[in-house]
Design a protein around this motif. Structure first.
Motif, mmCIF file in Angstrom:
data_model
loop_
_atom_site.group_PDB
_atom_site.id
_atom_site.type_symbol
_atom_site.label_atom_id
_atom_site.label_comp_id
_atom_site.label_asym_id
_atom_site.label_seq_id
_atom_site.Cartn_x
_atom_site.Cartn_y
_atom_site.Cartn_z
ATOM 1 N N ASP A 268 0.844 -1.207 0.000
ATOM 2 C CA ASP A 268 0.000 0.000 0.000
ATOM 3 C C ASP A 268 0.869 1.244 0.000
ATOM 4 O O ASP A 268 0.559 2.245 -0.644
ATOM 5 N N ARG A 269 1.985 1.197 0.712
ATOM 6 C CA ARG A 269 2.936 2.318 0.695
ATOM 7 C C ARG A 269 3.568 2.448 -0.685
ATOM 8 O O ARG A 269 3.696 3.553 -1.224
ATOM 9 N N ALA A 270 4.014 1.313 -1.222
ATOM 10 C CA ALA A 270 4.779 1.355 -2.474
ATOM 11 C C ALA A 270 3.965 1.941 -3.620
ATOM 12 O O ALA A 270 4.532 2.529 -4.549
ATOM 13 N N VAL A 271 2.636 1.781 -3.580
ATOM 14 C CA VAL A 271 1.821 2.327 -4.672
ATOM 15 C C VAL A 271 1.167 3.660 -4.304
ATOM 16 O O VAL A 271 0.372 4.178 -5.072
ATOM 17 N N GLY A 272 1.490 4.203 -3.117
ATOM 18 C CA GLY A 272 1.102 5.589 -2.847
ATOM 19 C C GLY A 272 -0.030 5.804 -1.867
ATOM 20 O O GLY A 272 -0.433 6.948 -1.638
ATOM 21 N N TYR A 273 -0.543 4.746 -1.245
ATOM 22 C CA TYR A 273 -1.711 4.934 -0.389
ATOM 23 C C TYR A 273 -1.370 5.492 0.992
ATOM 24 O O TYR A 273 -2.271 5.812 1.764
ATOM 25 N N GLU A 274 -0.093 5.605 1.314
ATOM 26 C CA GLU A 274 0.321 6.225 2.577
ATOM 27 C C GLU A 274 1.076 7.527 2.306
ATOM 28 O O GLU A 274 1.810 8.007 3.172
ATOM 29 N N ALA A 275 0.916 8.079 1.099
ATOM 30 C CA ALA A 275 1.733 9.235 0.706
ATOM 31 C C ALA A 275 1.552 10.422 1.635
ATOM 32 O O ALA A 275 2.472 11.216 1.830
ATOM 33 N N ALA A 276 0.379 10.560 2.236
ATOM 34 C CA ALA A 276 0.128 11.738 3.063
ATOM 35 C C ALA A 276 0.656 11.582 4.476
ATOM 36 O O ALA A 276 0.740 12.563 5.208
ATOM 37 N N TYR A 277 0.997 10.383 4.876
ATOM 38 C CA TYR A 277 1.397 10.184 6.277
ATOM 39 C C TYR A 277 2.687 9.369 6.375
ATOM 40 O O TYR A 277 3.773 9.913 6.387
ATOM 41 N N ALA A 278 2.564 8.046 6.440
ATOM 42 C CA ALA A 278 3.768 7.236 6.669
ATOM 43 C C ALA A 278 4.752 7.337 5.522
ATOM 44 O O ALA A 278 5.954 7.152 5.714
ATOM 45 N N GLY A 279 4.260 7.614 4.324
ATOM 46 C CA GLY A 279 5.150 7.800 3.189
ATOM 47 C C GLY A 279 4.978 6.717 2.149
ATOM 48 O O GLY A 279 4.067 5.881 2.220
#
Lengths: 497, 462
Positions: A268-279
């Motif tokens: 989920d991070r790698a495809v951008g779903y945590e872009a606003a927080y965890a990164g």
């Protein structure tokens, strides 16, 4: 669980019976008891005994997700939650965007699962907990080198019930425990602290009081040696900044794994779903199967099945069975941690069971499995043998400060204990050490991993992710390792002193 | 559910009947709504309502506590009192033991008899309506938006066996918005500590910053003149407050404000500029509970102090360390003023030039404009050295204007040293810390000019 099986079934029937038109729906009923004791100089400073009890419903309807939760655990409220969750899905989908699908998961029917423990720590009286920590604190505090002590104990007993439209009904119970003692030494030249190295574990009260030949911690031995180690550290020279070979103990390396591998391989991070927080992550999806993550001796698994693991579970927060899977094989990125929505979005046939919510009030999101580095077998080198291969280096044990960037490239860690290595032997402690590297450089420079005898399951209670913020427990097993040519900072110099 | 006020009365009465020396009951009625989005689509969301009940009982100077989140009724609170009292009777004496607070004559907080307030999904309408158009505009710019909007509404009821009856209503909201170019080279963040900000203004700022990032500048590690915006200043001051202001810890000798040879550094000059860092529950725009509400004790906060009025405390006063945090028992032992808790922070500097971030950029010959700081952790408590990273936008300034975006950095810096080295202070504004905003939402911070910010290494993150 404070509710009888019939009551849980009534809640499930009420909720799922109201979910007509939903592509997916899960009801979670959870009772989480958390106890915390903190002592200062052997006297109780903080005692807390918390119980969270409630239920939450997630639905997927018309390609949108909705979640609602309440502490009012009654069948009519369960049905009402489904309606609220469907309304949330409808309201939020007004903003537009893509559709959510969930990767298929078979029904697991009725499941009862309990983690491996002997004594649920929540059943041990608070006074007994305080007395044990007080006695241990006094042992430390009686040493002339020790100025002050702190001790803290966190114990969690987590009982959950999950029912979904697939027909899975999972009743689960797991416990975990974290105990730490720290000693402070103050002198004319400043102060130093040193903390016990015992990891947080998916074990019961026996971890503190049980026989050590059964995987429980040898507290007597650790408490006996800690004051002298602290006194040595206080007198130790400050490190000279530069490049060193590092032998990293599992008590320190688990955290480096957590930050630079665990989070980086969450899809989920790698495809951008945590872009606003965890990164996000440098390990982007296009690099699956090709990214040189580390040296060929690097093998890493994600795992929700290992005994005593903090992230170990029978059925995850989306009704998916706990599994074990490869993340890095022979140094190459070969897998990711998945939940059902990200698995479906990225073309995987099935989630590998990494959904978790830390509270009945929170929606399950993709959280970390126990991500562990494999050892080199029963014939692999001991920590001493790894040290013997170093001409000029540092042996690092215990975790302390940690930080990594939003794509998991650049990290910096400190530790509890640092020993100078000269000509293959330990040559006394040093202090003010931090090591700094880029993830793939560090793991690429890992020349050797220790054998099975060096492997320890470390971990943390407090892995943060998501908005609203959620906290997850997770373990990381690893051996001692030898890493060549790592940048070491002097933390006093970094502050301009 | 029975009303919170009745639960308070029931708990206090049950403790008295059971023979407790004293008792405190806190009830929090909470409601929450949130929505999250990423990749130009909404992702997760949630609404919930919760009740949390805490019972603190005292017996012969010892304390027992019990806290439950759930539907706690009269039988439930009786059980909690019994459990807490049993723990208290077995516990050693509490070091923070102190006579309970007596009812305070004046007005303090909200009328105890008022019903709790709530929020629901409708509070998100404004954000969701704006996002619908914003997602389309992002796609047209080859960009993606991500972010989060939430509102918590918490109504607290506090009662004690001495007759204290207090209530406080605390709404806490925030909107975070991140824009990233699809090629991954540009990233920008704006955040507002409100559920009803101007989404138009926030979106416009995202596009301005992504336009700045069309020119990329590669910089080495080193010391740079930077303009640290209010968000970053707020995060550094929050870490100073969390990690440095403990009075007992300073007396132990384990913090940056410990004095060599014992004692604390209260009275020492920390900054050459006349910075004042304070907390005040009545400060406009960042109002918070005007009394102590503690479910458990810590080194600075005591359950015995529940209901104690909280007034303005200057932690730094015109550049001098003025107060550290103490509960009443700790303050009495150390002979200092009581200053137990804070839920807001305000930093200002008397006589500062003032101005916005843009004004300070215009006054910069060469330097870096930071957006926000991330993954800030303590490295060395002796100096309060922190490490962390720049994130979602580092911009190169030349001759008073932004000329491009630079790479990210890892920094090693102490907030105490930043205050000592700051050369220019802008106008304080309401700010949302990127790192600690979820823990300390109520900040009023100025931008600062730091002439020599220590960028320890380059981060490849973009």
């Amino acid at each position: 669980m404070p509710l009888a099986a019939d009551d849980l079934t009534a809640l499930a029937d009420a909720a799922l019976g109201s979910a007509a038109g939903c592509q997916a729906a899960e009801l979670r009923v959870e009772r989480i008891r958390s106890q915390m004791v903190r002592l200062h100089d052997a006297h109780p400073e903080t005692t807390a005994d918390d119980t969270d009890f409630g239920m939450g419903v997630r639905v997927v309807v018309d390609g949108a997700v909705g979640f609602a939760a309440t502490v009012d655990v009654r069948p009519e409220e369960a049905a009402n939650l489904v309606r609220q969750a469907m309304e949330m899905a409808r309201v939020t989908s007004r903003a537009g965007g893509g559709r959510v699908e969930l990767a298929p998961e078979p029904s697991h029917g009725d499941v009862t699962w309990t983690s491996a423990f002997e004594i649920d720590p929540s059943t041990v009286p608070m006074a007994e907990k305080i007395a044990l920590l007080s006695e241990w604190s006094s042992r430390l505090g009686d040493h002339p080198a020790v100025s002050h002590t702190t001790a803290s104990l966190l114990a969690v007993s987590e009982q959950t019930y999950l029912a979904d439209l697939n027909g899975t009904r999972a009743t689960q119970h797991r416990v975990r425990l974290q105990n730490q003692l720290e000693a402070l030494a103050v002198s004319d030249s400043g102060f130093e602290t040193m903390r016990t190295l015992a990891p947080p574990v998916g074990r019961g009260w026996e971890f503190l009081t049980g026989p050590t030949d059964d995987g429980n911690w040898n507290w007597d031995a650790e408490l006996a040696q800690l004051p002298e180690l602290l006194a040595d550290k206080l007198r130790a020279p400050s490190v000279q900044a530069g490049t060193y070979d590092l032998v990293v103990d599992p008590s320190n390396l688990w955290l480096t794994i957590h930050e630079s591998i665990g989070h980086a391989t969450e899809l989920d991070r790698a495809v951008g779903y945590e872009a606003a927080y965890a990164g996000t992550s440098f390990a982007t999806f296009d690099k699956l199967g090709t990214l040189a993550y580390g040296s060929p001796v690097m093998h890493v698994t994600g795992d929700r099945t290992v005994e005593h693991g903090l992230a170990t579970i029978g059925i995850d927060g989306e009704g998916v069975e706990g599994q074990s899977f490869d993340l890095v094989r022979d140094g190459t990125l070969v897998g990711y941690q998945l939940d059902r929505s990200i698995a479906a979005a990225m073309g995987f046939e099935r989630s590998n069971g990494c959904a978790f919510a830390d509270s009945p009030m929170h929606v399950p999101i993709q959280r970390m499995a126990n991500v562990s580095l494999a050892h080199s077998g029963s014939d692999g080198p001991s920590t001493d043998e790894l040290i013997a291969g170093v001409e000029r280096g540092i042996y690092i044990a215990g975790d302390k400060s940690w930080s990594i960037d939003m794509q998991r490239y650049n990290f910096q860690f400190t530790g509890q204990r640092f020993y100078r290595i000269e000509d293959g032997k330990l040559a006394g402690q040093m202090k003010d050490v931090a090591y700094q590297a880029t993830t793939t450089d560090f793991w690429g420079a890992m020349e050797a991993v220790g054998g099975a005898s060096t492997w320890v399951l470390g971990g943390a209670f407090n892995c943060g992710k998501g908005q609203p913020g959620q906290v997850a427990p997770v373990s990381h097993g690893c051996p001692s390792v030898l890493v060549r040519g790592v940048r070491v900072l002097n933390t006093r110099e970094e502050s301009g002193r | 559910m029975i009303p919170a006020q009745e639960l308070v009365e029931r708990g206090v009465a049950a403790a008295d009947a059971a023979g407790a020396d004293a008792c405190i009951v806190l009830v929090e009625e909470g409601s929450h709504a949130d929505v999250r989005f990423a990749q130009n689509t909404t992702t997760t969301n949630g609404v919930h309502r919760a009740r949390s009940v805490s019972v603190v009982t005292m017996a012969a100077g010892s304390v027992g506590t019990s806290r439950q989140t759930g539907v706690v009724g009269t039988a439930g609170v009786d059980d909690m009192v019994a459990a807490a009292l049993a723990d208290a009777r077995e516990a050693p004496p509490a070091e923070d033991a102190f006579p309970l607070v007596e009812p305070w004559g004046g007005t303090l907080g909200r009328d105890f008899g008022l019903a709790p307030e709530e929020t629901d999904a409708a509070i998100l309408d404004g954000v969701l309506s704006s996002l619908s158009g914003a997602f389309g505009r992002a796609r047209a710019r080859d960009a993606v938006l991500a972010g989060f909007a939430e509102l918590d509404v918490m109504t607290l009821y506090l009662g004690s066996s001495t007759g204290v009856r207090l209530s406080h209503l605390q709404p806490t909201g925030a909107v975070n918005l991140v824009g990233r170019t699809t090629d991954g080279k540009g990233s920008a963040w704006v955040g507002e500590p409100s559920i009803t900000p101007s989404m138009e203004v926030m979106e416009r700022e995202i596009w301005r910053r992504l336009d700045w990032a069309k020119r990329q500048v590669s910089l080495e590690a080193g010391r740079y003149e930077v303009i640290l915006p209010p968000s970053g200043v707020g995060d550094m001051m929050a870490e100073l407050a969390f990690g440095g202001l403990g009075g007992r810890d300073a007396e132990d000798g384990r913090t940056v404000f410990s004095s060599e040879g014992g004692g604390t550094r209260v009275g020492d000059r920390i900054a050459s500029l006349p910075f004042t860092l304070f907390s005040d529950p009545c400060e406009a725009g960042v109002e918070c509970a005007p009394f102590v509400a503690a479910e458990a004790s810590s080194s600075e906060v005591s359950v015995f102090d529940n209901g104690l009025p909280v007034r303005r405390v200057d932690w730094l006063h015109e550049g001098v360390l003025a107060h550290l945090r103490y509960h009443r028992a700790g303050a009495a032992k150390s002979g200092v003023e009581v200053a137990p808790t804070f839920d807001n922070l305000v930093l200002h500097c008397a006589g500062a030039a003032g101005g916005s971030v843009d004004d300070m950029v215009a006054r910069t010959e060469r330097g870096l404009l930071l957006t926000c700081l991330w993954y800030i952790r303590e490295v060395d408590p002796a100096t309060l050295l922190l490490t962390g990273l720049t994130r979602d936008g580092v911009y190169m300034i030349e001759d008073g204007a932004v000329v491009g975006a630079a790479n990210n950095f890892r920094f090693n810096e102490s907030p105490v040293d930043l205050l000592a080295r700051a050369t220019e202070v802008g106008t304080p504004v309401r700010a949302l810390g990127r790192e600690f905003g979820e823990y300390l939402n109520r900040l009023i911070m100025p931008p600062l000019r730091i002439p020599d910010y220590n960028m320890s290494s380059v981060s490849q993150a973009s």
